[in-house]
Design an enzyme around this catalytic site. Structure first.
Site, PDB file in Angstrom:
ATOM      1  N   GLU A 112       0.827  -1.215   0.000  1.00  0.00           N
ATOM      2  CA  GLU A 112       0.000   0.000   0.000  1.00  0.00           C
ATOM      3  C   GLU A 112       0.854   1.255   0.000  1.00  0.00           C
ATOM      4  O   GLU A 112       0.497   2.261  -0.628  1.00  0.00           O
ATOM      5  CB  GLU A 112      -0.945  -0.036   1.199  1.00  0.00           C
ATOM      6  CG  GLU A 112      -2.016  -1.116   1.060  1.00  0.00           C
ATOM      7  CD  GLU A 112      -2.855  -1.294   2.305  1.00  0.00           C
ATOM      8  OE1 GLU A 112      -4.094  -1.215   2.208  1.00  0.00           O
ATOM      9  OE2 GLU A 112      -2.268  -1.521   3.394  1.00  0.00           O
ATOM     10  N   GLU A 132      -3.865  -9.669   3.787  1.00  0.00           N
ATOM     11  CA  GLU A 132      -4.674  -9.377   4.969  1.00  0.00           C
ATOM     12  C   GLU A 132      -5.856 -10.326   5.180  1.00  0.00           C
ATOM     13  O   GLU A 132      -6.243 -10.602   6.321  1.00  0.00           O
ATOM     14  CB  GLU A 132      -5.201  -7.929   4.904  1.00  0.00           C
ATOM     15  CG  GLU A 132      -4.169  -6.866   5.207  1.00  0.00           C
ATOM     16  CD  GLU A 132      -3.384  -6.421   3.992  1.00  0.00           C
ATOM     17  OE1 GLU A 132      -2.699  -5.395   4.050  1.00  0.00           O
ATOM     18  OE2 GLU A 132      -3.446  -7.127   2.942  1.00  0.00           O
TER      19      GLU A 132
END
Length: 258
Positions: A112, A132
């Site tokens: 990210e 995740e």
């Protein structure tokens, strides 16, 4: 300014930011995100700095993800603070060009972080992933939004749903990165890329970044209007005058950002 979790150096108008938590493979915690916000402010306010290059310490990891202890203590209430998302939103809106030099694993928060930069280049051994969902959560620092805009919805869905890791070579094929080089050549390649950008007019770069960003957030008509307004504004700039005169006089332009 000295930082606890980062090393910031400025060379030839380029800020080189290194995530410096080798003991946890540069994993990010709350303090890291808070420091990153302060660093972005420092970079943005410094007239000396015209570009930002981000890398990780060592050769194994760019950023291996979020510090697991940071995740363990999070609750629904504390997560709503959106600290990581806020930091990367500010990074993505920085008015100066940003380059992620991905020198190893870029997983979760690391992926990210790279996605929030304008340009991503990678070492041959780098890997990207958003794992995740294997922890019972989802990417919470812009991953569900930025990845699809860069590689397309299908590939973003595959990466997020399966948590798979993507090699540097596949990342290049997908458009996630624009250059793959041997590890020892990564920072020199980033420096060369930054130097080439710095040869261009700073104000034009700033407005071009805004116009390009708008293309993913608005309709074509609005985007074209922003492009036209930016183009028209630059016509009255000192940099435009200098650029045209330098071309006609067959010399290197000396831009001032005005």
């Amino acid at each position: 300014m000295d930082y606890q979790n980062f090393i910031l150096e400025v060379k030839q108008n380029v800020a080189y930011l290194q995530v410096n938590r080798p003991q946890v493979h540069n994993a990010m915690n709350a303090d890291c995100w808070r420091e990153l916000i302060e660093i972005i402010k420092e970079v943005d306010s410094s007239p000396e700095i015209r570009a930002l290059v981000i890398s990780g310490s060592g050769s194994k990891a760019f950023v291996s993800g979020a510090d697991i202890n940071f995740l363990k203590d999070r609750t629904s209430v504390s997560a709503m603070e959106g600290l990581a998302q806020s930091a990367l939103d500010q990074l993505s809106k920085l008015g100066k060009p940003t380059i992620a030099a991905v020198n190893g694993l870029a997983l979760g928060a690391g992926c990210e972080l790279a996605l929030a930069c304008d340009i991503r280049i990678a070492a041959e051994h780098a890997k990207f992933g958003l794992p995740e969902t294997g922890l019972g959560i989802l990417p919470g620092a812009g991953g569900t939004q930025r990845l699809a805009r860069i590689v397309g919805q299908g590939r973003a869905v595959q990466m997020i749903f399966t948590g798979c890791m993507v090699s540097a070579q596949d990342a290049l094929m997908w458009g996630l990165v624009t250059l793959v080089v041997p590890g020892d050549d990564l920072l020199p390649a980033a420096a060369d890329l930054a130097a080439r950008i710095l040869q261009k007019a700073p104000l034009a770069i700033r407005l071009a970044k805004k116009a390009i960003t708008a293309s993913t957030n608005t309709d074509m008509e609005t985007g074209l209007l922003l492009e036209l307004l930016s183009y028209s504004a630059l016509m009255s700039s000192k940099d435009k005058e200098e650029g045209v005169n330098a071309f006609l006089e067959k010399r290197v332009p000396q831009f001032t950002g005005e």
